[in-house]
Design a protein around this motif. Structure first.
Motif, PDB file in Angstrom:
ATOM      1  N   LEU A 145       1.053  -1.075  -0.244  1.00 21.40           N
ATOM      2  CA  LEU A 145      -0.066   0.464   0.372  1.00 21.40           C
ATOM      3  C   LEU A 145       0.999   1.535  -0.057  1.00 21.40           C
ATOM      4  O   LEU A 145       0.369   2.240  -0.810  1.00 21.40           O
ATOM      5  CB  LEU A 145      -1.077  -0.085   0.579  1.00 21.40           C
ATOM      6  N   PHE A 146       1.754   0.749   0.563  1.00 26.45           N
ATOM      7  CA  PHE A 146       2.902   2.214   1.321  1.00 26.45           C
ATOM      8  C   PHE A 146       3.454   2.790  -0.510  1.00 26.45           C
ATOM      9  O   PHE A 146       3.597   4.012  -1.210  1.00 26.45           O
ATOM     10  CB  PHE A 146       4.177   2.602   2.094  1.00 26.45           C
ATOM     11  N   ARG A 147       3.697   1.536  -0.951  1.00 29.59           N
ATOM     12  CA  ARG A 147       4.146   2.204  -2.961  1.00 29.59           C
ATOM     13  C   ARG A 147       2.882   1.991  -3.422  1.00 29.59           C
ATOM     14  O   ARG A 147       3.733   3.322  -4.490  1.00 29.59           O
ATOM     15  CB  ARG A 147       4.607   0.029  -3.741  1.00 29.59           C
ATOM     16  N   ARG A 148       1.805   2.478  -3.172  1.00 34.54           N
ATOM     17  CA  ARG A 148       1.370   1.969  -4.355  1.00 34.54           C
ATOM     18  C   ARG A 148       0.383   3.804  -4.038  1.00 34.54           C
ATOM     19  O   ARG A 148       0.770   4.496  -4.999  1.00 34.54           O
ATOM     20  CB  ARG A 148      -0.185   1.205  -4.331  1.00 34.54           C
ATOM     21  N   VAL A 149       0.996   4.127  -2.589  1.00 28.75           N
ATOM     22  CA  VAL A 149       0.623   5.286  -2.292  1.00 28.75           C
ATOM     23  C   VAL A 149       2.462   6.974  -2.816  1.00 28.75           C
ATOM     24  O   VAL A 149       1.499   7.506  -3.565  1.00 28.75           O
ATOM     25  CB  VAL A 149       1.049   6.055  -0.928  1.00 28.75           C
ATOM     26  N   THR A 150       3.320   6.306  -3.075  1.00 28.39           N
ATOM     27  CA  THR A 150       4.269   6.860  -3.560  1.00 28.39           C
ATOM     28  C   THR A 150       3.915   6.775  -5.239  1.00 28.39           C
ATOM     29  O   THR A 150       4.638   8.540  -6.036  1.00 28.39           O
ATOM     30  CB  THR A 150       5.226   5.677  -3.013  1.00 28.39           C
ATOM     31  N   GLN A 151       3.783   5.623  -5.504  1.00 28.38           N
ATOM     32  CA  GLN A 151       3.875   6.384  -7.227  1.00 28.38           C
ATOM     33  C   GLN A 151       2.043   6.622  -7.383  1.00 28.38           C
ATOM     34  O   GLN A 151       2.041   7.628  -8.464  1.00 28.38           O
ATOM     35  CB  GLN A 151       3.288   4.180  -7.599  1.00 28.38           C
ATOM     36  N   LEU A 152       1.061   6.765  -7.379  1.00 23.51           N
ATOM     37  CA  LEU A 152       0.100   7.723  -7.114  1.00 23.51           C
ATOM     38  C   LEU A 152       0.104   9.010  -6.523  1.00 23.51           C
ATOM     39  O   LEU A 152      -1.225   9.153  -6.884  1.00 23.51           O
ATOM     40  CB  LEU A 152      -1.433   6.864  -7.251  1.00 23.51           C
ATOM     41  N   GLY A 153       0.123   9.073  -6.287  1.00 27.02           N
ATOM     42  CA  GLY A 153       0.775  10.904  -5.067  1.00 27.02           C
ATOM     43  C   GLY A 153      -0.042  11.270  -4.008  1.00 27.02           C
ATOM     44  O   GLY A 153       0.024  11.907  -3.827  1.00 27.02           O
ATOM     45  N   SER A 154      -1.271  10.211  -4.132  1.00 24.85           N
ATOM     46  CA  SER A 154      -2.305  10.254  -2.410  1.00 24.85           C
ATOM     47  C   SER A 154      -2.914   9.394  -2.184  1.00 24.85           C
ATOM     48  O   SER A 154      -2.567   9.166  -2.781  1.00 24.85           O
ATOM     49  CB  SER A 154      -3.037  11.998  -3.347  1.00 24.85           C
TER      50      SER A 154
END
Length: 314
Positions: free
Chosen positions: A17-26
């Motif tokens: 989930l942390f990696r997805r947040v960094t990829q999507l920006g929010s």
């Protein structure tokens, strides 16, 4: 702060989930992409930070920024993406076409006469499955030898194996016409004492007690003194065809020899009093690969059909 490394694996979903947040920006974009409430995304990131004892993201009303620790975590978890992608590819391949090794065990004659003829069509249906055949008249340990599917005769002990009844084994006595032409009379079981008899024998089993049921229903057991013994069922059939004596065998296993007149029944009025189930056995469903499962279903259907057809009166 001491980190309990034994529980870090529980944070793998939160790392993803942390990696997805960094990829999507929010948080909101991540929540929309994964169909989660925004509050759940925020809560799980907070759980990860608490477990690690690190601040990973600097939050503001307009954007998220990675801390130094967050940047480092992003680098060292880069292999997580490869792991997930490779797992997805493995799943796609398994769903697309079954492949891999399937090891099948059977006694010699039933394997030769009924299992082997099914393999060409099986391989045509599943060309990427590698089939290994183990033909052995001894009862082998499936787990020890890595066997996936086996044909077994008789009652099965309670175990973790799944068994499907596919036929019934019976016994009768046969000999070649030429042997009988020169042999003593054979009207009743006691006459076998004057005959050459062929028996199955290996280290743990000697089948030298032949059971008979008379026309009036009386059961008689005769201990046979063999003239020849073998631990291979095919060998015994061949010896009987070579005029070497009388064999006791399941009629469905010698259909070619009966049709050619190489063997004929003897003591027909004195049938064997018992029958034994023939099972196809396999590991439990959750322990099978897709390849094993496909072969299991194929053999369950086609072996049952072949044995049923062979048991019909000629």
């Amino acid at each position: 702060m001491n980190i309990d490394t034994t529980t870090l694996h529980l944070q793998l979903p939160n790392l993803y989930l942390f990696r997805r947040v960094t990829q999507l920006g929010s948080f909101q974009a991540t929540a929309d992409a994964l169909q989660l409430p925004r509050s759940s995304v925020s809560k799980k990131i907070a759980q990860l930070e608490k477990q690690l004892g690190l601040r990973l993201l600097q939050r503001s009303t307009r954007q998220l920024n990675l801390t130094d620790a967050g940047k480092e975590l992003l680098v060292i978890t880069d292999s997580l993406t490869d792991l997930l992608n490779n797992t997805a590819k493995l799943t796609e391949q398994a769903q697309a076409k079954p492949s891999g090794r399937v090891k099948i065990s059977s006694s010699t004659i039933i394997g030769q006469r009924y299992l082997l003829p099914l393999l060409p069509h099986l391989k045509h249906l599943f060309p990427d499955i590698v089939v290994e055949i183990n033909l052995d008249d001894r009862v082998v340990d499936l787990i020890e030898l890595g066997i996936d599917i086996a044909l077994r005769v008789g009652q099965l002990p309670d175990s973790s194996l799944v068994a499907r009844h596919i036929g019934t084994k019976s016994w009768a006595c046969f000999a070649s016409p030429n042997y009988l032409k020169h042999a003593p009379k054979l009207d009743k079981p006691d006459d076998l004492t004057a005959h050459q008899c062929l028996i199955f024998r290996h280290q743990k089993l000697t089948m030298d007690h032949w059971h008979f049921c008379s026309p009036s229903g009386e059961i008689q057991t005769l201990r046979i003194t063999p003239s020849t013994a073998s631990d291979d069922g095919r060998t015994l059939v061949e010896l009987a065809c070579m005029d070497m004596g009388i064999i006791r065998v399941d009629p469905i296993l010698i259909q070619p020899e009966l049709k050619k007149g190489q063997l004929v029944p003897v003591l027909s009025q004195w049938h064997h009093p018992d029958a034994a189930p023939i099972h196809l056995v396999c590991l439990e469903k959750n322990a099978r690969s897709r390849a094993v499962n496909e072969v299991w279903h194929y053999l369950s259907e086609h072996l049952a059909e072949a044995l049923k057809e062979a048991s019909k009166p000629c």
